[in-house]
Scaffold this motif. Structure first.
Motif, PDB file in Angstrom:
ATOM      1  N   LEU B 267       0.873  -1.275   0.108  1.00  0.00           N
ATOM      2  CA  LEU B 267       0.063  -0.058  -0.099  1.00  0.00           C
ATOM      3  C   LEU B 267       0.904   1.272  -0.023  1.00  0.00           C
ATOM      4  O   LEU B 267       0.646   2.355  -0.683  1.00  0.00           O
ATOM      5  CB  LEU B 267      -0.818  -0.028   1.348  1.00  0.00           C
ATOM      6  CG  LEU B 267      -2.178  -0.370   1.406  1.00  0.00           C
ATOM      7  CD1 LEU B 267      -2.669  -0.383   2.751  1.00  0.00           C
ATOM      8  CD2 LEU B 267      -3.019   0.255   0.337  1.00  0.00           C
ATOM      9  N   PHE B 268       1.939   1.129   0.956  1.00  0.00           N
ATOM     10  CA  PHE B 268       2.693   2.365   1.136  1.00  0.00           C
ATOM     11  C   PHE B 268       4.056   2.253   0.280  1.00  0.00           C
ATOM     12  O   PHE B 268       4.826   3.391   0.525  1.00  0.00           O
ATOM     13  CB  PHE B 268       3.094   2.509   2.682  1.00  0.00           C
ATOM     14  CG  PHE B 268       1.592   2.607   3.279  1.00  0.00           C
ATOM     15  CD1 PHE B 268       0.883   3.970   3.283  1.00  0.00           C
ATOM     16  CD2 PHE B 268       1.320   1.557   4.232  1.00  0.00           C
ATOM     17  CE1 PHE B 268      -0.179   4.113   4.017  1.00  0.00           C
ATOM     18  CE2 PHE B 268       0.232   1.946   4.790  1.00  0.00           C
ATOM     19  CZ  PHE B 268      -0.656   3.015   4.943  1.00  0.00           C
ATOM     20  N   THR B 271       4.494   5.710  -2.034  1.00  0.00           N
ATOM     21  CA  THR B 271       4.354   6.715  -1.427  1.00  0.00           C
ATOM     22  C   THR B 271       5.169   6.937  -0.175  1.00  0.00           C
ATOM     23  O   THR B 271       5.504   8.274   0.153  1.00  0.00           O
ATOM     24  CB  THR B 271       2.917   7.363  -1.081  1.00  0.00           C
ATOM     25  OG1 THR B 271       2.504   5.997  -0.375  1.00  0.00           O
ATOM     26  CG2 THR B 271       2.187   7.210  -2.461  1.00  0.00           C
ATOM     27  N   ASP B 272       5.464   5.875   0.445  1.00  0.00           N
ATOM     28  CA  ASP B 272       6.161   6.160   1.638  1.00  0.00           C
ATOM     29  C   ASP B 272       6.967   4.898   1.981  1.00  0.00           C
ATOM     30  O   ASP B 272       6.619   3.950   2.950  1.00  0.00           O
ATOM     31  CB  ASP B 272       5.123   6.407   3.080  1.00  0.00           C
ATOM     32  CG  ASP B 272       5.888   6.973   4.072  1.00  0.00           C
ATOM     33  OD1 ASP B 272       7.129   6.788   4.296  1.00  0.00           O
ATOM     34  OD2 ASP B 272       4.967   7.564   5.071  1.00  0.00           O
ATOM     35  N   LYS B 275       7.798   3.798   5.812  1.00  0.00           N
ATOM     36  CA  LYS B 275       6.373   3.143   6.442  1.00  0.00           C
ATOM     37  C   LYS B 275       6.597   1.612   5.976  1.00  0.00           C
ATOM     38  O   LYS B 275       6.311   0.897   6.844  1.00  0.00           O
ATOM     39  CB  LYS B 275       5.369   3.979   6.176  1.00  0.00           C
ATOM     40  CG  LYS B 275       4.200   3.836   7.079  1.00  0.00           C
ATOM     41  CD  LYS B 275       3.167   4.323   6.870  1.00  0.00           C
ATOM     42  CE  LYS B 275       2.746   5.715   6.750  1.00  0.00           C
ATOM     43  NZ  LYS B 275       1.274   6.075   6.437  1.00  0.00           N
TER      44      LYS B 275
END
Lengths: 306, 371
Positions: B267-268, B271-272, B275
């Motif tokens: 999921l991340f 973008t991150d 994390k």
């Protein structure tokens, strides 16, 4: 085995309580200023939600946390103004307008999210920015106090300044006097030449600004994304906090803190394996007590009028 | 005024007439390709979701399964999001049952409605993609995932990580668990998690929190911070949207987290990345595969309706997400997990379940690992 006091008397707990209080305080200030002008804004929950999304979207597309915050505030301002237009100009009932706004925000945010990201749940795929935490020089080095007071999100400090600002505006300025007089007795205010509609517009717009900052805190401070329905009842608790604070700035701030502490307590006490359900009702028991206080106040007001 | 109304009416009537004409004109050309594959041959599958898509786990996975059915089996599919208002579910079910769908898929909270209606529509076929209820109607095939088994693995992993010398692990022998609500479906995860952690680390302590809400990430973060501040260095989130907050807390506090239902690190990842790197693995339910397999079996005529089927580690219905972040774990941890996995698959390890257990029994287990 740790005791209750060991857990509560820590800087971590106080820090957490302040953090939990922040969005409540913003929304409660929004509730306060509109309520004092005689236009109860129950659309705070929806405004927070829309502002939370706006913060994420604006900051993701500009890669600037500041523009994200300004975007959130702008959307808060616009939605509250829309509510004001419908209720003041077109004479919709302000409560119905607020309910409509909440429903609109609930579905509308998901629609916009889906339109932009193809996702109906969270904005995790948008690289949005977060607002910085502020470490206060000097104070940060003081043991315990520094740990509690320093290092919060910038919006937490803005919330505290806002509370002081709202107090100053309401009590010390001409605008504040007009807001209070419009809320207290519309006709009397009108008779001395106060533009009631304009004052209420301003009050509702300001409440939108505060709710907007509360929303921005959720999606750009607390966590770093938007998720559907993330205001999770905070707008309602804020209304209760305002009512419990009897419409005063100090009272509202203190009752927001009470709700914040109750919520933080319900998080922390789970460490003791106290049944979670029991702890979680604390904020709501506080809400019921708050609403009771509100009801008593209203009844007394009516009696006084009668 | 009248004139305008007249003109408007005329335009309206004309446009209806014209559309009808053009529609009629198009028909032969349009239906030609369809004529080769009449509707009767094409499998028609509808998925009824008791909620909305976008949860990043449960319903999205079911939808992914339907996508597989569409692309790999060439079926005509439709997904209906019935929303969270449970009073609207039954009318939707009746509509779907009255329609010309061959298979109606739904699950979890709609199990009861499905079993009642399936009796009234004996010609239809139903697939319940998630239920712990074992009795099903004759024309219902139901599935359940051994979430306790995959949680056992997650617990073993957490128990190993907390006593390892991994970069972000601390000295305290404490791990965390964040549940959405104190309900059997969530406690099934908890029991597996505790048993798994104890199996590799008998003295381990588990901080258990329930958010009471599946959609409040801020609350999830707050609870996560409390856990990490109290000595947990890895925590397992089983709380839907609320649980994503725990992952945020893991990033803030430089600790580890375990994802749930779908591979949450992915999921991340874009973008991150920081994390994502904290999510060492996720306890995944392969709902998409399970739905696909069931529909495929239906097409082949081998799906056993009237049966309740539990898929676990052995059937590959659940498992840990073995992504790039999992690969970075120390080799000895991965080896131990692999050994446990094999034992569960062979049935040498029997994992306890929350279904059918009393609150007292679950409480006893919770007390036994209380920090």
């Amino acid at each position: 085995m740790r005791s209750l006091l060991d857990i509560i008397l820590t800087p971590d707990f106080a820090f957490s309580a302040i953090r939990v209080t922040t969005p409540l305080l913003f929304a409660a200030l929004g509730a306060l200023i509109s309520d004092r002008a005689g236009a109860a804004n129950i659309g705070l929950e929806g405004i927070m939600l829309m502002a939370a999304l706006a913060g994420v979207v604006f900051s993701a597309y500009t890669q600037s946390a500041l523009i994200g915050l300004l975007g959130a505030i702008l959307i808060g301002l616009l939605t509250a103004s829309m509510l004001a237009y419908f209720t003041l100009k077109l004479k919709t009932d302000v409560i119905l307008g607020g309910i409509a706004l909440n429903f609109f925000a609930n579905g509308g945010t998901i629609f916009v999210l889906y339109y932009l990201t193809g996702d109906k749940g969270t904005s995790a795929s948008l690289a949005s920015m977060v607002l910085p935490n502020i470490h206060i020089p000097v104070i940060r080095n003081i043991p315990i106090l520094g740990e509690i007071v320093s290092g919060h999100n910038v919006l937490t400090y803005i919330a505290i300044l806002s509370a002081i600002g709202v107090w100053y505006v309401l009590e010390k300025t001409a605008l504040g006097l007009r807001i209070r007089s419009v809320g207290e007795n519309e006709n009397a205010a009108k008779s001395v030449g106060v533009n009631v509609m304009k004052i209420r517009y301003i009050a509702l717009a300001l409440s939108g600004v505060f709710a907007g900052m509360g929303g921005a805190f959720l999606s750009m401070g607390y966590v770093s994304w938007f998720s559907r329905g993330m205001s999770a009842g905070r707008g309602w608790i804020a209304l209760a906090a305002e009512a419990m604070g009897r419409g005063t700035v100090l009272g509202t701030t203190l009752s927001s803190v009470l709700f914040g502490v109750a919520d933080a307590l319900s998080n922390t006490l789970q460490l003791l394996n106290i049944p979670a359900e029991l702890i979680r009702i604390l904020p709501y028991v506080a809400t019921v007590v708050g609403l009771l206080a509100y009801a008593i106040r209203e009844t007394n007001k009516r009696k006084a009028k009668g | 005024m009248k004139k305008i109304a007249l003109i408007l009416c005329t335009i309206l009537i004309l446009s209806i007439g014209l559309t009808a004409c053009t529609g009629g004109g198009k028909t032969p050309a349009d239906e030609a390709p369809q004529g080769q594959a009449p509707d009767t041959d094409k499998l028609k599958v509808v998925l009824l979701i008791p909620g909305n898509l976008g949860d990043k786990s449960f319903f999205d996975a079911a939808n992914a399964g339907l996508e597989l059915v569409k692309s790999k089996l060439g079926a005509e599919t439709k997904v209906i999001e019935m929303g969270t208002d449970s009073t609207k579910w039954e009318p939707n079910f009746i509509d779907a049952s009255e329609g010309d769908w061959d298979i109606i898929i739904s699950g979890n909270e709609t199990t009861e409605i499905m079993n009642t209606l399936a009796v009234e529509y004996p010609d239809k076929r139903y697939i319940d993609f998630d239920t712990s209820v074992e009795e099903t109607a004759e024309n219902v095939y139901s599935m359940f995932y051994s979430t306790n088994e995959v949680s056992y693995l997650a617990g073993a992993l957490a128990g190993l990580v907390t006593k390892s010398d991994m970069e972000l692990a601390n000295k305290e022998n404490v791990i965390g668990f964040l549940g959405g609500m104190d309900i059997p479906g969530i406690n099934d995860f908890l029991i597996g998690y505790i048993e798994g952690a104890k199996s590799v680390n008998p003295d381990v302590k588990v901080i258990i929190s329930y958010a009471g809400d599946f959609g409040d990430p801020a609350k999830g973060k707050e609870l996560g911070l409390v856990q990490y501040n109290s000595g947990a260095d890895i925590s397992f989130n089983v709380a839907g949207g609320t649980g994503l907050g725990l992952i945020d807390a893991a990033k803030d506090k430089n600790r580890y987290a375990i994802g749930v239902d779908s591979d949450q690190a992915m999921l991340f990842k874009d973008t991150d990345a920081e994390k994502a790197s904290r999510i060492v693995t996720s306890a995944v339910k392969r709902i998409d595969q399970a739905i696909y397999n069931a529909v495929k079996a239906h097409q082949e005529g081998t799906l056993e309706y009237g049966k309740h089927n539990q898929v676990g580690i052995a059937e590959d219905g659940v498992g840990l997400a073995k992504n790039e972040y999992y690969e970075k774990l120390p080799q000895d941890i991965k080896d131990q997990i692999k050994a446990i996995e094999e034992k569960i698959a062979k049935g040498e390890i029997k994992v306890g379940t929350a279904f059918g257990q009393s609150t007292e029994q679950i409480n006893e287990l919770r007390e036994s690992v209380k920090p």
